[in-house]
Design a protein around this motif. Structure first.
Motif, short mmCIF file in Angstrom:
data_model
loop_
_atom_site.label_atom_id
_atom_site.label_comp_id
_atom_site.label_asym_id
_atom_site.label_seq_id
_atom_site.Cartn_x
_atom_site.Cartn_y
_atom_site.Cartn_z
N GLU A 250 0.71 -1.26 -0.25
CA GLU A 250 -0.69 -0.30 -0.30
C GLU A 250 0.84 1.26 -0.40
O GLU A 250 0.60 2.73 -0.01
CB GLU A 250 -1.08 -0.21 1.51
N LEU A 251 1.90 0.63 0.58
CA LEU A 251 2.97 1.81 0.55
C LEU A 251 3.40 2.85 -0.76
O LEU A 251 3.93 4.14 -1.34
CB LEU A 251 4.55 1.77 1.34
N LEU A 252 3.64 1.93 -1.56
CA LEU A 252 3.58 1.69 -3.34
C LEU A 252 2.19 2.83 -4.02
O LEU A 252 2.83 3.56 -4.91
CB LEU A 252 4.34 1.03 -3.77
N ASP A 253 1.35 1.87 -3.36
CA ASP A 253 0.32 2.53 -3.78
C ASP A 253 -0.05 3.73 -3.66
O ASP A 253 -0.62 5.25 -4.25
CB ASP A 253 -0.47 1.97 -3.93
N ALA A 270 8.13 -1.47 -10.37
CA ALA A 270 9.28 -2.24 -11.20
C ALA A 270 10.00 -2.47 -8.92
O ALA A 270 10.42 -4.05 -8.49
CB ALA A 270 10.21 -1.07 -11.25
N LEU A 271 9.46 -1.79 -8.07
CA LEU A 271 9.69 -2.39 -6.66
C LEU A 271 9.24 -2.89 -5.86
O LEU A 271 8.83 -3.47 -4.98
CB LEU A 271 9.82 -0.53 -6.04
N TYR A 275 8.64 -5.15 -2.58
CA TYR A 275 8.02 -4.96 -0.57
C TYR A 275 6.90 -5.78 -1.09
O TYR A 275 7.21 -5.79 0.28
CB TYR A 275 6.86 -3.91 -2.30
N ARG A 276 6.64 -6.57 -1.76
CA ARG A 276 5.94 -8.83 -1.37
C ARG A 276 7.12 -9.22 -1.25
O ARG A 276 6.57 -9.77 0.15
CB ARG A 276 5.56 -8.93 -2.93
N ARG A 277 8.04 -8.68 -0.39
CA ARG A 277 8.64 -9.68 -0.31
C ARG A 277 9.68 -9.55 1.06
O ARG A 277 9.10 -10.39 2.42
CB ARG A 277 10.15 -9.91 -0.82
#
Length: 280
Positions: A250-253, A270-271, A275-277
């Motif tokens: 959610e930080l990316l969103d 690309a990140l 972030y999922r990991r």
């Protein structure tokens, strides 16, 4: 209304006998052993803005080649002794006669209420207070004096009377010029000397600033009184591991467009695998 100033001291010539009216009895200057010699051996004397401001006043008053001869005297070590005190610089200069000359450069000192205004202005500005209390004189110190209606440096001959016991009635003579150049180098070495010359020594000035900062700022407990508990944790940290893992993408969103692409892909996308990991 600007703070009042103290009256300058009486003319220096009253302290010494009347000089002779003729130069004919004098020849070359007498060399001095262990005299005070200028550090600058060629070119200009004075490196900082404060020494430059001081010498600018002197140069406005300079007559003929006396300033150049004074610079030669300063570099040759003709000044025997020099003292900078509130309101005056007093020095002994060896010339061409057996008895050395006495030279004085005066200045109007600021009254106590004027210094109170200056110290309050310093204390009210964290930058100036921190610099001065740390032993550094800021380059724009003169602006603070201007705010309270004062001029740190003399503005002309009336505010900086000069006298010498030599027979040269020109002001400044080469002996006064030699003293002034050495004073400029003292200002380079320790700018607090300028403030002392204006009537407030370093210790008194810093104590006044410190007292005003203590009166106006929040109370600060010395570290020595709390060192036994300084590194003690304030309490357990909340367990937010699961919540953080679930919200990592959610930080990316929420991140605005970066305007950066990686192999043609928006940097946020690309990140996303990374972030999922991190969330897992």
């Amino acid at each position: 209304m600007p703070p009042r100033r103290r009256r300058p001291k009486e003319p220096f010539r009253e302290k010494f006998p009347e000089p002779p009216a003729s130069f004919s009895e004098y020849g070359r200057r007498i060399a001095v052993e262990d005299g005070i010699a200028a550090k600058s051996r060629r070119g200009a004397i004075g490196e900082s803005w404060w020494s430059g401001r001081f010498l600018a006043v002197l140069e406005k008053l300079g007559v003929g080649g006396r300033l150049d001869r004074g610079k030669t005297y300063a570099r040759a070590g003709q000044v025997i002794d020099l003292a900078i005190d509130p309101g005056e610089v007093v020095a002994t200069v060896q010339g061409s006669r057996a008895e050395p000359y006495r030279a004085r450069i005066g200045i109007t000192t600021f009254a106590d209420e004027a210094w109170d205004a200056v110290e309050s202005a310093f204390a009210a500005d964290s930058w100036y207070a921190a610099s001065l209390l740390g032993g550094t004189v800021p380059d724009d110190l003169e602006e603070v004096f201007g705010r309270v209606g004062l001029s740190l440096f003399p503005t002309g001959a009336r505010e900086m009377p000069m006298d010498c016991s030599c027979p040269d009635w020109s002001v400044p003579c080469k002996h006064l010029a030699a003293v002034a150049y050495l004073v400029a180098e003292r200002f380079d070495e320790d700018p607090f000397v300028i403030l002392r010359w204006r009537g407030r020594d370093r210790a008194t000035l810093l104590a006044g600033i410190r007292d005003r900062r203590d009166d106006s700022g929040p109370a600060v407990t010395p570290l020595a009184q709390v060192v036994d508990r300084f590194w003690t944790a304030g309490g357990p940290l909340p367990d937010v591991g699961g919540q953080a893992a679930g919200n990592s993408e959610e930080l990316l969103d929420q991140m605005p467009p970066l305007g950066v692409t990686v192999d043609g892909v928006d940097a946020r996308e690309a990140l996303r695998p990374l972030y999922r990991r991190l969330g897992a």
